[in-house]
Motif scaffolding. Structure first.
Motif, mmCIF file in Angstrom:
data_model
loop_
_atom_site.group_PDB
_atom_site.id
_atom_site.type_symbol
_atom_site.label_atom_id
_atom_site.label_comp_id
_atom_site.label_asym_id
_atom_site.label_seq_id
_atom_site.Cartn_x
_atom_site.Cartn_y
_atom_site.Cartn_z
ATOM 1 N N SER A 36 -22.497 15.234 36.333
ATOM 2 C CA SER A 36 -21.569 15.243 35.204
ATOM 3 C C SER A 36 -20.696 16.486 35.281
ATOM 4 C CB SER A 36 -22.327 15.228 33.877
ATOM 5 O OG SER A 36 -23.060 14.031 33.728
ATOM 6 N N VAL A 37 -19.397 16.286 35.357
ATOM 7 C CA VAL A 37 -18.443 17.394 35.468
ATOM 8 C C VAL A 37 -17.870 17.676 34.078
ATOM 9 C CG1 VAL A 37 -16.352 18.245 36.596
ATOM 10 C CG2 VAL A 37 -17.879 16.645 37.804
ATOM 11 N N THR A 38 -17.939 18.933 33.666
ATOM 12 C CA THR A 38 -17.466 19.306 32.333
ATOM 13 C C THR A 38 -16.062 19.917 32.432
ATOM 14 O OG1 THR A 38 -18.219 21.616 32.259
ATOM 15 C CG2 THR A 38 -19.868 19.895 31.848
ATOM 16 N N GLN A 39 -15.449 20.107 31.276
ATOM 17 C CA GLN A 39 -14.124 20.715 31.233
ATOM 18 C C GLN A 39 -14.195 22.236 31.237
ATOM 19 O OE1 GLN A 39 -12.109 20.290 27.347
ATOM 20 N NE2 GLN A 39 -13.997 19.325 26.604
ATOM 21 N N ALA A 40 -15.403 22.803 31.137
ATOM 22 C CA ALA A 40 -15.569 24.252 31.065
ATOM 23 C C ALA A 40 -15.373 24.894 32.430
ATOM 24 C CB ALA A 40 -16.954 24.591 30.523
ATOM 25 N N GLY A 41 -15.195 26.216 32.405
ATOM 26 C CA GLY A 41 -15.083 26.963 33.650
ATOM 27 C C GLY A 41 -13.646 27.242 34.014
ATOM 28 N N GLY A 42 -13.315 28.518 34.240
ATOM 29 C CA GLY A 42 -11.971 28.879 34.635
ATOM 30 C C GLY A 42 -11.759 28.631 36.116
ATOM 31 N N ARG A 43 -12.330 29.508 36.946
ATOM 32 C CA ARG A 43 -12.182 29.392 38.401
ATOM 33 C C ARG A 43 -13.436 28.779 39.033
ATOM 34 N NH1 ARG A 43 -10.188 35.414 39.767
ATOM 35 N NH2 ARG A 43 -10.069 34.602 41.917
ATOM 36 N N THR A 44 -14.258 28.160 38.201
ATOM 37 C CA THR A 44 -15.453 27.482 38.709
ATOM 38 C C THR A 44 -15.455 26.032 38.228
ATOM 39 O OG1 THR A 44 -16.805 28.079 36.780
ATOM 40 C CG2 THR A 44 -16.802 29.615 38.637
ATOM 41 N N PHE A 45 -16.239 25.217 38.918
ATOM 42 C CA PHE A 45 -16.464 23.838 38.490
ATOM 43 C C PHE A 45 -17.854 23.788 37.872
ATOM 44 C CE2 PHE A 45 -13.652 23.391 42.276
ATOM 45 C CZ PHE A 45 -12.515 22.963 41.597
ATOM 46 N N GLU A 85 -12.928 15.973 44.623
ATOM 47 C CA GLU A 85 -13.482 15.066 43.609
ATOM 48 C C GLU A 85 -13.806 15.783 42.305
ATOM 49 O OE1 GLU A 85 -16.182 11.861 44.617
ATOM 50 O OE2 GLU A 85 -16.100 12.486 46.727
ATOM 51 N N VAL A 86 -14.443 16.949 42.386
ATOM 52 C CA VAL A 86 -14.813 17.642 41.143
ATOM 53 C C VAL A 86 -13.591 18.231 40.457
ATOM 54 C CG1 VAL A 86 -17.190 18.108 41.841
ATOM 55 C CG2 VAL A 86 -15.413 19.778 42.380
ATOM 56 N N ALA A 87 -12.573 18.628 41.230
ATOM 57 C CA ALA A 87 -11.342 19.137 40.623
ATOM 58 C C ALA A 87 -10.645 18.045 39.826
ATOM 59 C CB ALA A 87 -10.421 19.703 41.702
ATOM 60 N N LEU A 88 -10.602 16.843 40.403
ATOM 61 C CA LEU A 88 -9.985 15.705 39.705
ATOM 62 C C LEU A 88 -10.802 15.334 38.468
ATOM 63 C CD1 LEU A 88 -7.747 13.582 39.729
ATOM 64 C CD2 LEU A 88 -9.225 12.133 41.145
ATOM 65 N N ALA A 89 -12.127 15.350 38.593
ATOM 66 C CA ALA A 89 -12.994 15.028 37.455
ATOM 67 C C ALA A 89 -12.852 16.063 36.350
ATOM 68 C CB ALA A 89 -14.444 14.941 37.919
ATOM 69 N N LYS A 90 -12.716 17.330 36.714
ATOM 70 C CA LYS A 90 -12.546 18.388 35.714
ATOM 71 C C LYS A 90 -11.232 18.199 34.954
ATOM 72 C CE LYS A 90 -12.287 23.430 35.212
ATOM 73 N NZ LYS A 90 -12.405 24.738 35.905
ATOM 74 N N ALA A 91 -10.186 17.823 35.676
ATOM 75 C CA ALA A 91 -8.891 17.576 35.027
ATOM 76 C C ALA A 91 -9.002 16.418 34.042
ATOM 77 C CB ALA A 91 -7.829 17.286 36.085
ATOM 78 N N HIS A 92 -9.720 15.360 34.440
ATOM 79 C CA HIS A 92 -9.919 14.221 33.537
ATOM 80 C C HIS A 92 -10.779 14.615 32.339
ATOM 81 C CE1 HIS A 92 -9.049 11.070 36.903
ATOM 82 N NE2 HIS A 92 -7.950 11.614 36.404
ATOM 83 N N ALA A 93 -11.785 15.472 32.572
ATOM 84 C CA ALA A 93 -12.648 15.920 31.477
ATOM 85 C C ALA A 93 -11.843 16.703 30.443
ATOM 86 C CB ALA A 93 -13.786 16.778 32.031
ATOM 87 N N LYS A 94 -10.913 17.519 30.909
ATOM 88 C CA LYS A 94 -10.056 18.281 29.984
ATOM 89 C C LYS A 94 -9.133 17.344 29.207
ATOM 90 C CE LYS A 94 -9.808 22.758 32.349
ATOM 91 N NZ LYS A 94 -8.917 23.741 33.013
ATOM 92 N N GLU A 95 -8.632 16.340 29.908
ATOM 93 C CA GLU A 95 -7.698 15.412 29.269
ATOM 94 C C GLU A 95 -8.392 14.558 28.216
ATOM 95 O OE1 GLU A 95 -4.771 11.632 30.481
ATOM 96 O OE2 GLU A 95 -5.803 12.824 32.044
ATOM 97 N N HIS A 96 -9.585 14.071 28.543
ATOM 98 C CA HIS A 96 -10.277 13.143 27.635
ATOM 99 C C HIS A 96 -11.324 13.839 26.764
ATOM 100 C CE1 HIS A 96 -8.352 9.783 29.651
ATOM 101 N NE2 HIS A 96 -8.753 10.257 30.830
ATOM 102 N N ARG A 97 -11.579 15.116 27.033
ATOM 103 C CA ARG A 97 -12.500 15.938 26.240
ATOM 104 C C ARG A 97 -13.922 15.413 26.235
ATOM 105 N NH1 ARG A 97 -8.930 18.056 21.015
ATOM 106 N NH2 ARG A 97 -7.242 18.979 22.282
ATOM 107 N N HIS A 98 -14.365 14.946 27.382
ATOM 108 C CA HIS A 98 -15.768 14.583 27.556
ATOM 109 C C HIS A 98 -16.102 14.664 29.037
ATOM 110 C CE1 HIS A 98 -14.896 10.630 29.283
ATOM 111 N NE2 HIS A 98 -14.025 10.429 28.297
ATOM 112 N N ASP A 99 -17.388 14.762 29.337
ATOM 113 C CA ASP A 99 -17.826 14.890 30.719
ATOM 114 C C ASP A 99 -17.443 13.662 31.536
ATOM 115 O OD1 ASP A 99 -18.917 17.176 29.723
ATOM 116 O OD2 ASP A 99 -21.017 16.626 30.091
#
Length: 382
Positions: A53-62, A28-42
């Motif tokens: 709230s899942v952010t787009q930040a973080g390399g190998r972390t959520f 769930e958080v991996a999918l949310a992170k991908a959406h956060a990167k795509e839409h540029r918001h949490d």
């Protein structure tokens, strides 16, 4: 010139947990992170009463958070772990700590861990940082580096901005001092009013004005520095103090002896009134430092057990010796059983067998001094 205490309380708290998120949460958080990167918001995810709230930040972390009164939650990706890093890191937000204290933080931690179904035990917790702050209304005050008395070798930084990036204050009003390191013990004295104004942290102004209202005073007008200058005195303890000196790991440890750790730190740092005396140890303590020290002593008195670092060291050393003695006894019992030694002859067997151990030691390819040094290096008692 008298200062007014506008606020005192915890300002920072960080825990790590040697645990991992489950596969369902990871998905769930991996999918949310991908959406956060795509839409540029949490992207928000709800788990019972917990809104994450899942952010787009973080390399190998959520990287996630639970709002201004909650915490920043960082989860290692179980499928792409960074070696030796804890699976969960929780960094509590300052406003939540200011309004709810340690009790609120612990309740929030346990509620979120339960809602996210992350299994853990108390022994997996590691507290890595605690900050305690006192905000003082003192327009007449300006920090001086010379007045800060710290242990020899302590790095003292003088700066002119709230981001603490300028190390020289030449030609500008000094807005703060910082001494020590955050992984050990650090004192910061800085212009909190400027930070509130520049970073739009109006929550602090609300806290200050609530105290003013309780005293029957008018709200602060931050546009007038001569009547609204607030200085923050903040003492930060890192892992070397919390875990290294005072053996604090869990929530229960914090409740039991955090006040002792702060009492110890306050004996090593102080802000004074400089005099002509060449011995800085004899300089009188500044009135703001006295307020700061007394406030910490009062506020953290419930977190004290009267323990000293030497007591912790002695207790740990004694416990380790008992543990090793039990292991030695267990090995002797096993050795005697293999040799068919009857119970009535066990203690004679132990005494006689030390000669064989001595012979083995003398035959060892490395000297006893080398082996003792290597074994002793595994344990530090100071």
């Amino acid at each position: 010139m008298k200062a007014q205490i506008l606020h005192s309380g915890f300002d920072g708290l960080r825990f790590t947990v040697q645990a991992e998120i489950g596969p369902e949460l990871r998905k769930e958080v991996a999918l949310a992170k991908a959406h956060a990167k795509e839409h540029r918001h949490d992207i928000e995810l709800r788990f019972g009463d917990v809104l994450l709230s899942v952010t787009q930040a973080g390399g190998r972390t959520f990287n996630t958070h639970t709002g201004e009164l909650g915490a920043v939650w960082m989860f290692q990706d179980p499928e792409d772990r960074i070696p030796n890093n804890p699976g969960v890191t929780v960094d509590f937000r300052a406003l939540g700590l200011a309004t709810g204290g340690l009790g609120h933080a612990e309740r929030h931690f346990r509620a979120v861990m339960e809602a996210l179904a992350i299994p853990y035990s108390e022994h997996q917790l590691r507290v890595s940082r605690v900050d305690f702050a006192v905000d003082l209304l003192a327009p007449w005050f300006e920090p001086e580096r010379i007045a800060l008395v710290a242990p020899p070798g302590t790095k003292v930084t003088e700066y002119t901005g709230p981001d603490e990036t300028v190390t020289q204050a030449t030609g500008s009003r000094v807005t703060g001092l910082r001494a020590g390191n955050v992984d050990n013990r650090q004192l910061a004295i800085y212009d909190k009013r400027t930070e509130v104004m520049q970073k739009a942290k109006d929550g602090w102004l609300a806290i200050w004005n609530a105290e003013r209202a309780a005293c029957g005073q008018a709200p602060l007008d931050l546009s007038d520095r001569l009547t609204s200058q607030v200085w923050r005195f903040e003492l930060r303890l890192g892992s070397k103090q919390l875990r290294g000196r005072f053996e604090m790991h869990s929530w229960a440890d914090l409740w039991e002896r955090l006040g002792d750790a702060y009492h110890d730190a306050l004996q090593r740092l102080r802000y004074c009134i400089p005099t002509s005396d060449s011995n800085r140890a004899r300089w009188p303590v500044h009135e703001l430092w006295r307020l700061f020290e007394d406030t910490i002593g009062n506020d953290l008195s419930v977190y004290c057990s009267g323990i000293q670092p030497s007591d912790v060291i002695f207790a740990n050393r004694t416990a380790k010796m008992r543990e090793l003695d039990r292991q030695i006894l267990g090995l002797f019992v096993t050795r005697a059983a293999i040799s068919d030694v009857p119970p009535g002859e066990f203690y004679d067997f132990m005494e006689q067998h030390t000669e064989a151990l001595r012979r083995y030691s003398e035959e060892h390819p490395r000297t006893l001094e080398e082996r003792l040094q290597k074994a002793g290096g595994k344990y530090r008692w100071e």
